[in-house]
Each structure stands twice: as C-alpha cells, then as structure tokens.
Design a protein around this motif. Structure first.
Motif, mmCIF file in Angstrom:
data_model
loop_
_atom_site.group_PDB
_atom_site.id
_atom_site.type_symbol
_atom_site.label_atom_id
_atom_site.label_comp_id
_atom_site.label_asym_id
_atom_site.label_seq_id
_atom_site.Cartn_x
_atom_site.Cartn_y
_atom_site.Cartn_z
ATOM 1 N N ASP A 174 0.798 -1.220 0.000
ATOM 2 C CA ASP A 174 0.000 0.000 0.000
ATOM 3 C C ASP A 174 0.834 1.274 0.000
ATOM 4 O O ASP A 174 0.460 2.262 -0.637
ATOM 5 C CB ASP A 174 -0.899 -0.024 1.252
ATOM 6 C CG ASP A 174 -1.934 1.058 1.224
ATOM 7 O OD1 ASP A 174 -2.476 1.305 0.145
ATOM 8 O OD2 ASP A 174 -2.186 1.670 2.275
ATOM 9 N N VAL A 175 1.941 1.248 0.733
ATOM 10 C CA VAL A 175 2.772 2.453 0.866
ATOM 11 C C VAL A 175 4.229 2.059 0.661
ATOM 12 O O VAL A 175 4.711 1.103 1.272
ATOM 13 C CB VAL A 175 2.607 3.098 2.264
ATOM 14 C CG1 VAL A 175 3.538 4.297 2.408
ATOM 15 C CG2 VAL A 175 1.165 3.520 2.514
ATOM 16 N N CYS A 176 4.916 2.815 -0.194
ATOM 17 C CA CYS A 176 6.334 2.549 -0.434
ATOM 18 C C CYS A 176 7.134 3.778 0.010
ATOM 19 O O CYS A 176 7.125 4.805 -0.673
ATOM 20 C CB CYS A 176 6.557 2.254 -1.915
ATOM 21 S SG CYS A 176 8.267 1.818 -2.284
ATOM 22 N N PRO A 177 7.808 3.702 1.175
ATOM 23 C CA PRO A 177 8.608 4.848 1.626
ATOM 24 C C PRO A 177 9.880 4.980 0.783
ATOM 25 O O PRO A 177 10.469 3.979 0.380
ATOM 26 C CB PRO A 177 8.974 4.485 3.071
ATOM 27 C CG PRO A 177 8.159 3.285 3.428
ATOM 28 C CD PRO A 177 7.833 2.602 2.144
ATOM 29 N N GLU A 188 12.105 1.658 1.081
ATOM 30 C CA GLU A 188 12.158 0.886 2.326
ATOM 31 C C GLU A 188 10.900 0.027 2.403
ATOM 32 O O GLU A 188 9.896 0.318 1.755
ATOM 33 C CB GLU A 188 12.195 1.819 3.534
ATOM 34 C CG GLU A 188 13.470 2.629 3.645
ATOM 35 C CD GLU A 188 13.397 3.624 4.787
ATOM 36 O OE1 GLU A 188 13.743 3.268 5.913
ATOM 37 O OE2 GLU A 188 12.963 4.761 4.535
ATOM 38 N N ALA A 189 10.993 -0.963 3.245
ATOM 39 C CA ALA A 189 9.821 -1.827 3.429
ATOM 40 C C ALA A 189 8.854 -1.188 4.421
ATOM 41 O O ALA A 189 9.264 -0.484 5.346
ATOM 42 C CB ALA A 189 10.262 -3.189 3.944
ATOM 43 N N LEU A 190 7.584 -1.405 4.207
ATOM 44 C CA LEU A 190 6.565 -1.053 5.200
ATOM 45 C C LEU A 190 5.640 -2.271 5.281
ATOM 46 O O LEU A 190 4.570 -2.304 4.668
ATOM 47 C CB LEU A 190 5.797 0.211 4.797
ATOM 48 C CG LEU A 190 5.015 0.830 5.947
ATOM 49 C CD1 LEU A 190 5.956 1.544 6.918
ATOM 50 C CD2 LEU A 190 3.972 1.801 5.443
ATOM 51 N N GLY A 205 6.241 -12.060 4.367
ATOM 52 C CA GLY A 205 7.651 -11.681 4.413
ATOM 53 C C GLY A 205 8.576 -12.834 4.156
ATOM 54 O O GLY A 205 8.147 -13.889 3.701
ATOM 55 N N PRO A 206 9.849 -12.638 4.511
ATOM 56 C CA PRO A 206 10.350 -11.385 5.084
ATOM 57 C C PRO A 206 10.574 -10.333 4.005
ATOM 58 O O PRO A 206 10.845 -10.665 2.850
ATOM 59 C CB PRO A 206 11.687 -11.810 5.695
ATOM 60 C CG PRO A 206 12.137 -12.963 4.860
ATOM 61 C CD PRO A 206 10.891 -13.674 4.417
ATOM 62 N N ALA A 207 10.454 -9.060 4.430
ATOM 63 C CA ALA A 207 10.733 -7.971 3.496
ATOM 64 C C ALA A 207 12.241 -7.795 3.375
ATOM 65 O O ALA A 207 12.955 -7.945 4.371
ATOM 66 C CB ALA A 207 10.093 -6.682 4.005
ATOM 67 N N PRO A 208 12.740 -7.521 2.180
ATOM 68 C CA PRO A 208 14.186 -7.314 2.028
ATOM 69 C C PRO A 208 14.675 -6.167 2.916
ATOM 70 O O PRO A 208 13.992 -5.157 3.057
ATOM 71 C CB PRO A 208 14.324 -6.952 0.549
ATOM 72 C CG PRO A 208 13.078 -7.407 -0.101
ATOM 73 C CD PRO A 208 12.009 -7.350 0.936
ATOM 74 N N MET A 209 15.856 -6.352 3.509
ATOM 75 C CA MET A 209 16.394 -5.343 4.431
ATOM 76 C C MET A 209 16.910 -4.106 3.690
ATOM 77 O O MET A 209 16.796 -2.991 4.171
ATOM 78 C CB MET A 209 17.533 -5.948 5.260
ATOM 79 C CG MET A 209 17.096 -7.050 6.191
ATOM 80 S SD MET A 209 16.020 -6.415 7.478
ATOM 81 C CE MET A 209 17.225 -5.584 8.526
#
Lengths: 104, 291
Positions: free
Chosen positions: B156-159, B168-170, B204-208
């Motif tokens: 939904d949101v990509c910082p 970054e991951a959200l 996940g996991p979301a990439p670091m």
C-alpha cells in the motif's frame, strides 16, 4: 456562427509571439527526452512529450514561435511539424498559467 | 484465551519504536494489533532513541488513541513531548482501526522520507512500484507477484529515503477485504485465529536493503484493451509518482518533486490493461523480464 480563428491567429503577435515560462514555473528534462513543467506555486505538474519538451526549451522570452518551429522542425527531420499544433500547445500552456506569451 | 503468544510491546516502524498499548481489558484487540504489525521488527525493549507511546482510552463519545513521543537516553535534555495528542474518537475499538492510526502517525513522524501510495516489489536488481488509485489492483498484483517468488516491500505504501533515494519496506498486514482470487489468497500465509477479519499476515520477510526504484506499473483492471501495455515516458512516471505521494504534515511540494525527478531518471514505466488477474500478472511479469 463564425469559425474560431486558427491557433496562430489567437497568439498576441502570431508567428512573432515570444514565450517564456511563467514565474515560479520550471522545466525538468529527463534522459529519454520527455520533461515535466512544474509550477511550485500551484503545485501543478504537466508531463511533456519529446516535441513539447523541446518546444519548452525555447521558452526564454527571446525565441519566437517561428524560431522555435524552425528548431523543432530541424530536430525532427523527415516528419512535418505543423506550426499550428505548436501554437495550440503554447495557448494551452498559457491557459494553464504555465507560460507567458508576449508580442516581440 | 489459551495458548496465545504474549503480544510484543514494541514494533519498529521506520525509525520509530512504537510502544503498543497493553489493553488488559481487551486482550483480543491487543493480540489482533500484534498480528497486524507482525511484519515489523518486534522487541520488548527499544534499541532506538525515538519511542512513540500509544495510549487508548474510553470516553463517553467513543474510543480515542493518543500519541506521545519520548526520547529515552537521548542525553540532550529532551525528555518527551509536552503532552499526548489524542485523536478523534471512534467506536467500536478495533485492532484494524488502531493499526491504521498507528501507522499513519508513524508516517507523519518519520523524518526525511516521501511515501508513494503503491506496492513495492523487488525484481532482481531493482524495485518496481505498482501504483494506482484504491481498487486498481495493487494488492492483487502484489499478492500475485509474491506468489511467483518475488519479494514485496508492502502492498500500500512505499517509503523512499529522500537522501539515498532508496525504497524501504513497510510490511503491514495485507488488506484482503475485497474480492480476491482464491488461488492467490490460498498462496498467502494462513491468518492466525486472532488476525482481524479481512487481513492476511505480511508475506515476508521484506528485504532489508531494497534496490533503487527501476520501474512503475500502473495497473488498469477491466481495461477495454486486453493485455495492452502503454509505455510511459520518464516525465509521465515522475508525474504519476508525484500525484501518488501521500501528503503528510510538512509535505514540501518543490522538494518532493525534485526528489522524485531524481528517482525517475533511471526508471521505466507502463500502464498495463487487462480484464483478468492472470492476464495482468502475465503481462507484468513479461514487462519485468520475468516471464
């Protein structure tokens, strides 16, 4: 009902009209030849294709529509660029407050 | 309630440690909230210098959520904000409502970032953003791409870090309260019993350390031209991204445009039309060079 005048006739000085970006408006060019016109005041952005982007590089208050048309035509050798289309585009940008049109 | 894990006290959302309310009288809400935020790093002790305290109180007009930021161990005389800012009331008390307000507050307080309303997908050495209005198929496409082996940063949101320009991951839980193909839902991690309805755990996991943005997909489900791919110029990509930025407090349009213009210089983009999820997925994978 009379026909609407052709775009070039609606410009303040026809082919000799010079144009410049309105205050607070800037042109952001991109490597693929496209560009954005940005008004920081009204927070408006407008994406321009290759022709529009090139035309706006002459928006410096010294080049006339005729000058710009010659340059754009030179850049697109082999395909006709209609000056009326460029005139129409300038009028649209002026309507949006992104461009100033002045007699030379 | 038996056998349920004890909710973690803290979750790290971007650069904030968020101390969640314990809600002793509403343990199911606390546990639901913990599940919704389970994609974020959790801890019982903050390891950062900014902690967002979240309080919940019941008032005659309904439930309210309050926020107060503290700086434990900052050593510079700063103790905490002058007080708690309580949000407008709502009722009933729901974990999904709390999660929404906590994430929104964390985004408001996150420094040096822009937030694109879109899903972030890591494809090889680049990150692609799937962006469009609500209901345009972002979550569906994110789920589909995840089920094909790609990592997602969020649906939904990509910082975007405004200095490094890196995404970054959200990793919020996925909102799946719409109509989704059963095969996609079945491919996702199963929701634990306490997970609020209409949500799935973040897959996940979301990439670091996700790679820089490389592409933009604007999905148009039910488009009239099946499978049509309409390439976007870089100016159109940036124009779209700027329009999809979330306007948090202190949003600075000129700065945002300059940042997104830098980001867009190395991006490609396309509007993809399809009438089915499978059609959309195959066209997008083709565009990403993964077909």
């Amino acid at each position: 009902m009379p026909d609407e005048p052709a775009p070039i006739e609606r410009l303040p000085a026809g082919r000799s009209t010079v144009f410049e970006l309105a205050p607070g408006v800037r042109l952001e060019p991109f490597p693929d030849g496209s560009a954005l016109l940005l008004s920081e005041e009204s927070e408006e952005s407008l994406s321009l294709n290759l022709t529009g982007a090139l035309l706006c590089t002459f928006a410096d208050g010294t080049h006339s529509l005729d000058d710009a048309h010659r340059e754009v035509q030179g850049a697109f050798q082999g395909s006709e660029v209609a000056i009326q289309v460029l005139a129409e585009f300038l009028l649209e940008l002026a309507d949006r407050g992104l461009l100033l049109l002045n007699p030379r | 309630m038996t056998g349920s894990p004890r909710p973690l006290h803290l979750r790290r959302i971007l650069d904030l440690w968020v101390r969640l309310p314990s809600l002793p009288e509403r343990p199911e809400v606390a546990l639901g909230l913990d599940h919704l935020l389970s994609g974020f790093e959790g801890s019982h002790e903050p390891s950062g210098r900014r902690v967002l305290q979240v309080g919940v109180r019941e008032r005659p007009e309904g439930w309210q959520v309050g926020f107060r930021e503290t700086h434990p161990g900052a050593g510079d005389g700063r103790e905490e904000d002058p007080g708690v800012a309580w949000s407008a009331s709502f009722t009933p008390l729901r974990a999904s409502e709390l999660e929404h307000r906590i994430v929104a507050e964390a985004l408001e307080r996150a420094a040096g970032r822009l937030f694109i309303h879109g899903a972030g997908i890591v494809v090889g050495g680049g990150t692609w953003v799937v962006s469009g209005p609500s209901g345009s198929g972002k979550t569906t496409l994110a789920m589909g791409l995840w089920s094909r082996g790609l990592s997602i940063l969020g649906d939904d949101v990509c910082p975007i870090d405004a200095v490094s320009l890196r995404p970054e991951a959200l990793p919020r839980a996925l909102h799946t309260d719409g109509t989704y193909p059963p095969e996609l839902l079945n491919a996702l991690p199963a929701p634990p019993p306490e997970m609020p309805e209409g949500h799935r755990p973040f897959p996940g996991p979301a990439p670091m350390a996700p790679p820089l943005l490389a592409g933009l997909i604007v999905p148009v489900i039910d488009g009239p031209e099946e499978g049509a791919i309409e390439p976007l110029s870089q100016a159109e990509v940036v124009h779209h991204l700027v329009r999809q930025l979330i306007r948090t407090k202190g949003f600075d349009f000129p700065h945002a445009v300059r940042t997104m213009a830098q980001v867009g210089r190395t991006m490609t983009g396309a509007r993809v039309r399809a009438s089915t999820v499978d059609g959309m997925l195959s066209r997008v994978l083709q565009l990403m060079g993964r077909a």
